[in-house]
Design an enzyme around this catalytic site. Structure first.
Site, short mmCIF file in Angstrom:
data_model
loop_
_atom_site.label_atom_id
_atom_site.label_comp_id
_atom_site.label_asym_id
_atom_site.label_seq_id
_atom_site.Cartn_x
_atom_site.Cartn_y
_atom_site.Cartn_z
N LYS A 197 0.87 -1.18 0.00
CA LYS A 197 0.00 0.00 0.00
C LYS A 197 0.91 1.23 0.00
O LYS A 197 1.69 1.41 0.94
CB LYS A 197 -0.88 -0.04 1.25
CG LYS A 197 -2.00 0.99 1.26
CD LYS A 197 -2.99 0.63 2.36
CE LYS A 197 -4.05 1.67 2.56
NZ LYS A 197 -4.96 1.29 3.64
N ASP A 202 -2.55 10.51 -5.12
CA ASP A 202 -1.12 10.32 -5.44
C ASP A 202 -0.61 8.90 -5.30
O ASP A 202 0.58 8.63 -5.54
CB ASP A 202 -0.29 11.26 -4.56
CG ASP A 202 -0.62 11.10 -3.09
OD1 ASP A 202 -1.09 10.02 -2.70
OD2 ASP A 202 -0.43 12.06 -2.33
N ASP A 214 -16.97 -1.04 -0.26
CA ASP A 214 -15.65 -1.40 -0.82
C ASP A 214 -14.66 -1.75 0.29
O ASP A 214 -13.57 -2.26 0.00
CB ASP A 214 -15.10 -0.27 -1.69
CG ASP A 214 -15.14 1.08 -0.99
OD1 ASP A 214 -16.26 1.56 -0.70
OD2 ASP A 214 -14.08 1.65 -0.71
P1 AMP Z 1 -10.34 4.19 1.53
O1 AMP Z 1 -11.17 5.29 2.08
O2 AMP Z 1 -8.95 4.14 2.06
O3 AMP Z 1 -11.01 2.86 1.59
O4 AMP Z 1 -10.12 4.54 -0.04
C1 AMP Z 1 -11.18 4.72 -0.94
C2 AMP Z 1 -10.62 4.68 -2.34
O5 AMP Z 1 -9.71 5.75 -2.56
C3 AMP Z 1 -9.88 3.40 -2.70
O6 AMP Z 1 -10.17 3.08 -4.03
C4 AMP Z 1 -8.43 3.80 -2.52
O7 AMP Z 1 -7.57 3.02 -3.29
C5 AMP Z 1 -8.45 5.24 -2.97
N1 AMP Z 1 -7.39 6.04 -2.34
C6 AMP Z 1 -7.34 6.48 -1.06
N2 AMP Z 1 -6.21 7.20 -0.86
C7 AMP Z 1 -5.53 7.20 -2.03
C8 AMP Z 1 -4.29 7.78 -2.47
N3 AMP Z 1 -3.51 8.50 -1.65
N4 AMP Z 1 -3.93 7.57 -3.75
C9 AMP Z 1 -4.69 6.86 -4.59
N5 AMP Z 1 -5.86 6.31 -4.24
C10 AMP Z 1 -6.29 6.47 -2.98
MG MG Z 2 -10.68 1.07 1.07
#
Ligand code: AMP
Ligand code: MG
Length: 471
Positions: A102, A114, A241
């Site tokens: 990650k 990013d 998700d």
């Molecule tokens: P999360 O809230 O962490 O479950 O993320 C929701 C979505 O945003 C997922 O598809 C992650 O892969 C994407 N995501 C979160 N932070 C980033 C980041 N810094 N760069 C790229 N994708 C991100």
């Molecule tokens: Mg997630």
């Protein structure tokens, strides 16, 4: 060139489900911690330099073709079609365990972000996945953590890190939502068959395998919710998700463990409406299962699925109260037990009693300690009297009861203020606390005299630390 024996079972799926990616390494990577227990379990034979290179995507590995997975999801109740591994890269699998980093840069699914992960959130995920595993709660795990000199801007400039996580399944409820919107039922069935093969192989030969698959996901999710609630774990972002098809805790973000008990506590700064409040978690899990049922509609009997999902709450309660009874040291079940437990929650809340410490003290018969923690000693005394009278119905030896209770009620959970201490130490260049806390996380029922302070109620000025989603 290292041969780790990596395989890519997920790539047997239609290419719509993933995209091949390249790693974008961090500057000056430094190994901050490795999880030797898990490294041994997987059978990875790498020295520290190789492990650092692996996490940074620079180890030369035979047949290495990392990819990012596609998925959709309901975020805070609203459907988002184009999610996916925006910063996670799947490195391949070893004996059914899939390695994933990650923070190694942008992917097809990064949208405008990013692809990086900051150090503080990586430390949190690294430690918490091991802590949940140590508590006996199904979870993805974490193999190692590297820091670096690469920076990104969040609310301020922050250092980047990479955690390598592992799981027997990275399929999310949202993966099925993604399949559904392709409007080709064969793709959904392909994914369902993949999940059966990967996580529920005994269903393979059944004529109603897709319904049975859904039922299994419901069963696993019920158990997971009963376990989360029993230890006072709050995930914070239970979007579909972030729900794992194999019933594992995934995607550690703004989570928290309960401190002073508050049944409607919200641990995510961005969750203004309290959608993911502690008391709401089982209901949200059921909601997400109903969303999943929609994604199964075209290839399974929807009515059967809905009926099954709608039995979630009573079945959850049965499991939950059974666990709570064990935490209280009840070997038998008495008719008034649920009432006593519900009354306990009200009193814990009114008396502002630390959840984990309360159960730990009960396991030590430290009733005076509980009374001292309470803001209303009369009230808690009244409940403790009832509790002791209830214990008179138990026939097991007291020493046996207390022994079992100590195996059910952890002395340590990784509250946010403890993680903040670790983060501060790492930012100052010290890794000792991180590795000590990792050891505590992996066995939270034991004694660690050096860290007695972390087994006490959270100091008032450090309580209620709240994270946001930015990480
Ligand atoms: P999360 O809230 O962490 O479950 O993320 C929701 C979505 O945003 C997922 O598809 C992650 O892969 C994407 N995501 C979160 N932070 C980033 C980041 N810094 N760069 C790229 N994708 C991100
Ligand atoms: Mg997630």
């Amino acid at each position: 060139m290292k041969d780790l024996g990596l395989t890519y079972p997920y790539k047997k799926l239609d290419p719509i489900f993933y995209n091949d990616e390249v790693t974008i390494p961090l500057k000056n990577p430094k190994l901050l911690s490795k999880n030797q227990q898990l490294i041994n379990e997987i059978g990875l034979e790498l020295n520290d330099d190789e492990l650092t290179l692996l996490l940074n995507g620079k180890l030369e590995i035979k047949d290495f073709t990392p990819y990012a997975g596609a998925y959709s999801g309901h975020q805070f109740g609203y459907f988002t079609p184009n999610l996916g591994d925006g910063r996670a890269l799947n490195f391949g699998s070893i004996n059914g365990i899939h390695l994933q980093t990650k923070g190694l840069g942008v992917t097809k699914y990064s949208r405008y972000a990013d692809g990086r992960a900051v150090l503080r959130s990586s430390i949190r995920e690294y430690l918490l996945s091991e802590a949940m595993n140590g508590l006996g709660i199904p979870t993805t795990r974490a193999l190692a953590l590297i820091g670096s000199d690469t920076t990104v801007y969040r609310d301020k400039t922050e250092k980047c890190a990479v955690v390598m996580r592992t799981s027997p399944s990275w399929i999310r409820f949202g993966s099925f939502e993604f399949a559904r919107i392709q409007h080709n039922v064969e793709l959904s069935k392909q994914l369902a068959d993949f999940v059966i093969e990967e996580s529920f192989p005994d269903l393979k030969k059944l004529s109603n395998k897709y319904e049975e698959l859904f039922f299994r996901v419901v069963d696993k999710t019920i158990t997971l919710m009963a376990l989360w609630q029993s230890v006072g774990f709050m995930h914070g972002v239970m979007n579909s998700d972030n729900m794992n098809i194999a019933g594992l805790t995934i995607d550690y973000g703004p989570f928290a463990f309960m401190e002073e008990f508050q049944k409607d506590y919200v641990c995510n700064h961005s969750d203004k409406e309290g959608r993911y409040a502690f008391s709401n978690q089982p209901f949200i899990a059921r909601w997400n299962l109903l969303v999943l049922a929609e994604s199964f509609k075209k290839f399974a009997n929807h009515e059967l699925l809905e009926n099954y999902a709608n039995k979630f709450i009573p079945r959850f309660k049965d499991q939950y109260f059974a666990i709570m009874g064990k935490k209280l040291g009840f070997n038998s079940v008495q008719s008034d037990d649920r009432e006593l437990i519900l009354e306990m929650f009200d009193i814990l809340e009114i008396c502002k009693i630390d959840y984990t410490v309360f159960f730990y003290y009960l396991s030590c018969e430290n009733y005076d300690g509980i009374i001292l923690m309470s803001e209303n000693s009369e009230m808690i005394k009244m409940w403790l009297d009832k509790y002791q009278k209830r214990l008179e119905f138990e026939t097991v030896l007291k020493s046996d009861r207390l022994f079992k209770m100590k195996k059910t009620n952890p002395k340590y959970v990784l509250k946010n203020y403890i993680l903040q201490d670790v983060i501060a130490d790492i930012e100052n260049g010290n890794t000792e606390l991180l590795n000590d806390i990792l050891a505590i996380a992996q066995d939270p029922y034991s004694e660690y005299p050096k860290y007695e302070k972390y087994a006490l109620p959270t100091p008032k000025n450090l309580a209620g630390f709240i994270c946001s989603c930015s990480s």
